[in-house]
Design a protein around this motif. Structure first.
Motif, PDB file in Angstrom:
ATOM      1  N   LYS A   1       0.656  -1.284   0.069  1.00  0.00           N
ATOM      2  CA  LYS A   1      -0.084   0.059   0.151  1.00  0.00           C
ATOM      3  C   LYS A   1       0.816   1.107  -0.120  1.00  0.00           C
ATOM      4  CE  LYS A   1      -3.268   2.272   3.070  1.00  0.00           C
ATOM      5  NZ  LYS A   1      -3.841   2.015   4.573  1.00  0.00           N
ATOM      6  N   LEU A   2       1.992   1.256   0.711  1.00  0.00           N
ATOM      7  CA  LEU A   2       2.912   2.630   1.043  1.00  0.00           C
ATOM      8  C   LEU A   2       4.369   2.004   0.666  1.00  0.00           C
ATOM      9  CD1 LEU A   2       1.403   3.677   4.516  1.00  0.00           C
ATOM     10  CD2 LEU A   2       0.659   4.772   2.343  1.00  0.00           C
ATOM     11  N   ASP A   3       4.893   2.827  -0.060  1.00  0.00           N
ATOM     12  CA  ASP A   3       6.312   2.898  -0.372  1.00  0.00           C
ATOM     13  C   ASP A   3       7.181   3.436   1.091  1.00  0.00           C
ATOM     14  OD1 ASP A   3       6.576   5.630  -0.285  1.00  0.00           O
ATOM     15  OD2 ASP A   3       6.884   5.454  -2.574  1.00  0.00           O
ATOM     16  N   ALA A   4       8.326   3.200   0.921  1.00  0.00           N
ATOM     17  CA  ALA A   4       9.283   3.536   2.143  1.00  0.00           C
ATOM     18  C   ALA A   4       9.231   5.043   2.435  1.00  0.00           C
ATOM     19  CB  ALA A   4      10.835   3.064   1.991  1.00  0.00           C
ATOM     20  N   ALA A   5       9.140   5.905   1.448  1.00  0.00           N
ATOM     21  CA  ALA A   5       9.140   7.234   1.764  1.00  0.00           C
ATOM     22  C   ALA A   5       7.858   7.743   2.408  1.00  0.00           C
ATOM     23  CB  ALA A   5       9.223   8.056   0.175  1.00  0.00           C
ATOM     24  N   ALA A   6       6.521   7.029   2.126  1.00  0.00           N
ATOM     25  CA  ALA A   6       5.410   7.233   2.472  1.00  0.00           C
ATOM     26  C   ALA A   6       5.340   6.758   4.154  1.00  0.00           C
ATOM     27  CB  ALA A   6       4.132   6.693   1.921  1.00  0.00           C
ATOM     28  N   ILE A   7       6.106   5.627   4.248  1.00  0.00           N
ATOM     29  CA  ILE A   7       5.980   5.129   5.722  1.00  0.00           C
ATOM     30  C   ILE A   7       6.939   6.002   6.451  1.00  0.00           C
ATOM     31  CG2 ILE A   7       6.616   3.102   7.078  1.00  0.00           C
ATOM     32  CD1 ILE A   7       6.010   1.170   4.468  1.00  0.00           C
ATOM     33  N   GLU A   8       8.028   6.198   6.138  1.00  0.00           N
ATOM     34  CA  GLU A   8       8.650   7.320   6.864  1.00  0.00           C
ATOM     35  C   GLU A   8       8.046   8.790   7.032  1.00  0.00           C
ATOM     36  OE1 GLU A   8      12.794   7.226   4.836  1.00  0.00           O
ATOM     37  OE2 GLU A   8      13.220   9.055   6.117  1.00  0.00           O
ATOM     38  N   ALA A   9       7.353   8.991   6.157  1.00  0.00           N
ATOM     39  CA  ALA A   9       6.808  10.076   6.517  1.00  0.00           C
ATOM     40  C   ALA A   9       5.581  10.219   7.655  1.00  0.00           C
ATOM     41  CB  ALA A   9       5.779  10.993   5.209  1.00  0.00           C
ATOM     42  N   ILE A  10       5.095   8.745   7.706  1.00  0.00           N
ATOM     43  CA  ILE A  10       4.119   8.649   8.761  1.00  0.00           C
ATOM     44  C   ILE A  10       4.770   8.724   9.967  1.00  0.00           C
ATOM     45  CG2 ILE A  10       2.551   6.974   9.600  1.00  0.00           C
ATOM     46  CD1 ILE A  10       1.607   6.432   6.811  1.00  0.00           C
ATOM     47  N   ILE A  11       5.880   7.879   9.977  1.00  0.00           N
ATOM     48  CA  ILE A  11       6.898   7.727  11.395  1.00  0.00           C
ATOM     49  C   ILE A  11       7.020   9.163  11.921  1.00  0.00           C
ATOM     50  CG2 ILE A  11       8.739   6.862  12.315  1.00  0.00           C
ATOM     51  CD1 ILE A  11       8.646   4.647  10.127  1.00  0.00           C
ATOM     52  N   ARG A  12       7.622   9.972  10.877  1.00  0.00           N
ATOM     53  CA  ARG A  12       7.973  11.415  11.250  1.00  0.00           C
ATOM     54  C   ARG A  12       6.725  12.358  11.726  1.00  0.00           C
ATOM     55  NH1 ARG A  12      13.185  12.133   9.962  1.00  0.00           N
ATOM     56  NH2 ARG A  12      14.092  11.031   8.392  1.00  0.00           N
ATOM     57  N   ASN A  13       5.649  12.451  10.812  1.00  0.00           N
ATOM     58  CA  ASN A  13       4.631  13.480  11.309  1.00  0.00           C
ATOM     59  C   ASN A  13       3.475  12.669  11.972  1.00  0.00           C
ATOM     60  OD1 ASN A  13       6.213  14.689   9.576  1.00  0.00           O
ATOM     61  ND2 ASN A  13       5.143  13.991   7.699  1.00  0.00           N
ATOM     62  N   GLY A  14       3.355  11.445  12.222  1.00  0.00           N
ATOM     63  CA  GLY A  14       2.082  10.895  12.804  1.00  0.00           C
ATOM     64  C   GLY A  14       1.177  10.776  11.683  1.00  0.00           C
ATOM     65  N   LYS A  15      -0.197  10.209  12.232  1.00  0.00           N
ATOM     66  CA  LYS A  15      -1.055  10.198  10.991  1.00  0.00           C
ATOM     67  C   LYS A  15      -2.314   9.805  11.928  1.00  0.00           C
ATOM     68  CE  LYS A  15      -2.856   7.868   7.091  1.00  0.00           C
ATOM     69  NZ  LYS A  15      -3.382   6.490   6.965  1.00  0.00           N
ATOM     70  N   GLY A  16      -3.404  10.707  11.888  1.00  0.00           N
ATOM     71  CA  GLY A  16      -4.599  10.387  12.648  1.00  0.00           C
ATOM     72  C   GLY A  16      -4.328  10.220  14.254  1.00  0.00           C
TER      73      GLY A  16
ATOM     74  N   MET B   1      -2.122   8.064  15.486  1.00  0.00           N
ATOM     75  CA  MET B   1      -0.555   7.785  15.559  1.00  0.00           C
ATOM     76  C   MET B   1       0.111   8.947  15.721  1.00  0.00           C
ATOM     77  SD  MET B   1       1.679   5.387  13.123  1.00  0.00           S
ATOM     78  CE  MET B   1       3.768   5.919  13.220  1.00  0.00           C
ATOM     79  N   PRO B   2       0.493   8.937  16.891  1.00  0.00           N
ATOM     80  CA  PRO B   2       1.656  10.263  17.070  1.00  0.00           C
ATOM     81  C   PRO B   2       3.024  10.197  16.386  1.00  0.00           C
ATOM     82  CG  PRO B   2       1.828   8.700  19.082  1.00  0.00           C
ATOM     83  CD  PRO B   2       0.790   8.237  17.911  1.00  0.00           C
ATOM     84  N   SER B   3       3.638  11.394  16.283  1.00  0.00           N
ATOM     85  CA  SER B   3       4.933  11.323  15.431  1.00  0.00           C
ATOM     86  C   SER B   3       5.976  10.585  16.367  1.00  0.00           C
ATOM     87  CB  SER B   3       5.251  12.728  15.320  1.00  0.00           C
ATOM     88  OG  SER B   3       6.857  12.885  15.098  1.00  0.00           O
ATOM     89  N   MET B   4       6.606   9.618  15.693  1.00  0.00           N
ATOM     90  CA  MET B   4       7.437   8.774  16.328  1.00  0.00           C
ATOM     91  C   MET B   4       8.834   9.383  16.305  1.00  0.00           C
ATOM     92  SD  MET B   4       5.443   6.664  17.844  1.00  0.00           S
ATOM     93  CE  MET B   4       6.746   5.722  18.580  1.00  0.00           C
ATOM     94  N   SER B   5       9.110  10.391  15.636  1.00  0.00           N
ATOM     95  CA  SER B   5      10.742  10.891  15.406  1.00  0.00           C
ATOM     96  C   SER B   5      11.330  11.202  16.624  1.00  0.00           C
ATOM     97  CB  SER B   5      10.417  11.868  14.319  1.00  0.00           C
ATOM     98  OG  SER B   5       9.795  13.083  15.013  1.00  0.00           O
ATOM     99  N   ARG B   6      10.649  11.361  17.808  1.00  0.00           N
ATOM    100  CA  ARG B   6      11.313  11.686  18.835  1.00  0.00           C
ATOM    101  C   ARG B   6      12.252  10.698  19.495  1.00  0.00           C
ATOM    102  NH1 ARG B   6       8.299  14.994  23.376  1.00  0.00           N
ATOM    103  NH2 ARG B   6       9.663  13.457  24.872  1.00  0.00           N
ATOM    104  N   GLY B   7      13.471  10.580  19.602  1.00  0.00           N
ATOM    105  CA  GLY B   7      14.117   9.467  20.193  1.00  0.00           C
ATOM    106  C   GLY B   7      14.464   8.554  19.146  1.00  0.00           C
ATOM    107  N   LEU B   8      14.167   8.648  17.869  1.00  0.00           N
ATOM    108  CA  LEU B   8      14.837   7.857  16.881  1.00  0.00           C
ATOM    109  C   LEU B   8      15.586   8.751  15.742  1.00  0.00           C
ATOM    110  CD1 LEU B   8      11.426   5.704  15.775  1.00  0.00           C
ATOM    111  CD2 LEU B   8      13.245   5.025  17.198  1.00  0.00           C
ATOM    112  N   SER B   9      16.737   8.083  15.529  1.00  0.00           N
ATOM    113  CA  SER B   9      17.501   8.912  14.379  1.00  0.00           C
ATOM    114  C   SER B   9      16.957   8.537  13.159  1.00  0.00           C
ATOM    115  CB  SER B   9      19.044   8.160  14.554  1.00  0.00           C
ATOM    116  OG  SER B   9      18.951   6.898  14.244  1.00  0.00           O
TER     117      SER B   9
END
Ligand code: HEC
Length: 105
Positions: free
Chosen positions: A65-80, A82-90
């Motif tokens: 459904k999603l490519d790596a770039a789209a998944i990365e954006a969700i991890i960074r920004n969150g979605k609905g 789901m909170p942004s998970m970028s804090r604490g991750l490099s």
């Protein structure tokens, strides 16, 4: 006698410093870049041990459904809910887990 005591103190100090230095070199948990380890640390509570979904959706076929770039954006920004998970991750950790999930098809 005094001199020996001084030497003992200095020696103990050096030992202590060496021990502390060694401890700092050990890889902290937050620095792992194995995607499975990052997933376990940051995602498993909502997406489940087998990617089957808990409070978050199933990710077992997320790569279809999603490519790596789209998944990365969700991890960074969150979605609905789901909170942004970028804090604490490099950046390396985020892209490693995104690439890993994108391969799940
Ligand atoms: C606090 C719970 C929570 C955590 C932690 C969490 N997620 Fe999510 N995730 C969600 C929820 C809820 C959604 C659904 C969001 C929506 O569509 O509104 C979601 C959606 C997603 C999606 C999109 C799914 C789809 O079908 O569109 C991806 C990809 C994803 N999460 C990956 C991750 C990754 C990777 C991590 C760890 C770095 C993570 N999530 C951590 C709750 C979480």
């Amino acid at each position: 006698m005094r001199k020996q005591a001084m030497i003992a103190v200095v020696f103990a100090g050096v030992l202590l410093l060496t021990a502390c230095g060694a401890k700092q070199e050990a890889t902290p948990v937050g620095q792992v870049t194995q995607p499975e380890a990052v997933y376990k640390q940051s995602c498993i509570s909502c997406h489940g041990a087998d990617l089957q979904g808990v409070s978050g959706p199933n990710l077992q076929k997320i790569g279809a459904k999603l490519d790596a770039a789209a998944i990365e954006a969700i991890i960074r920004n969150g979605k609905g809910a789901m909170p942004s998970m970028s804090r604490g991750l490099s950046d390396e950790q985020i892209s490693a887990v995104a690439t890993w999930l994108a391969s799940k098809k």
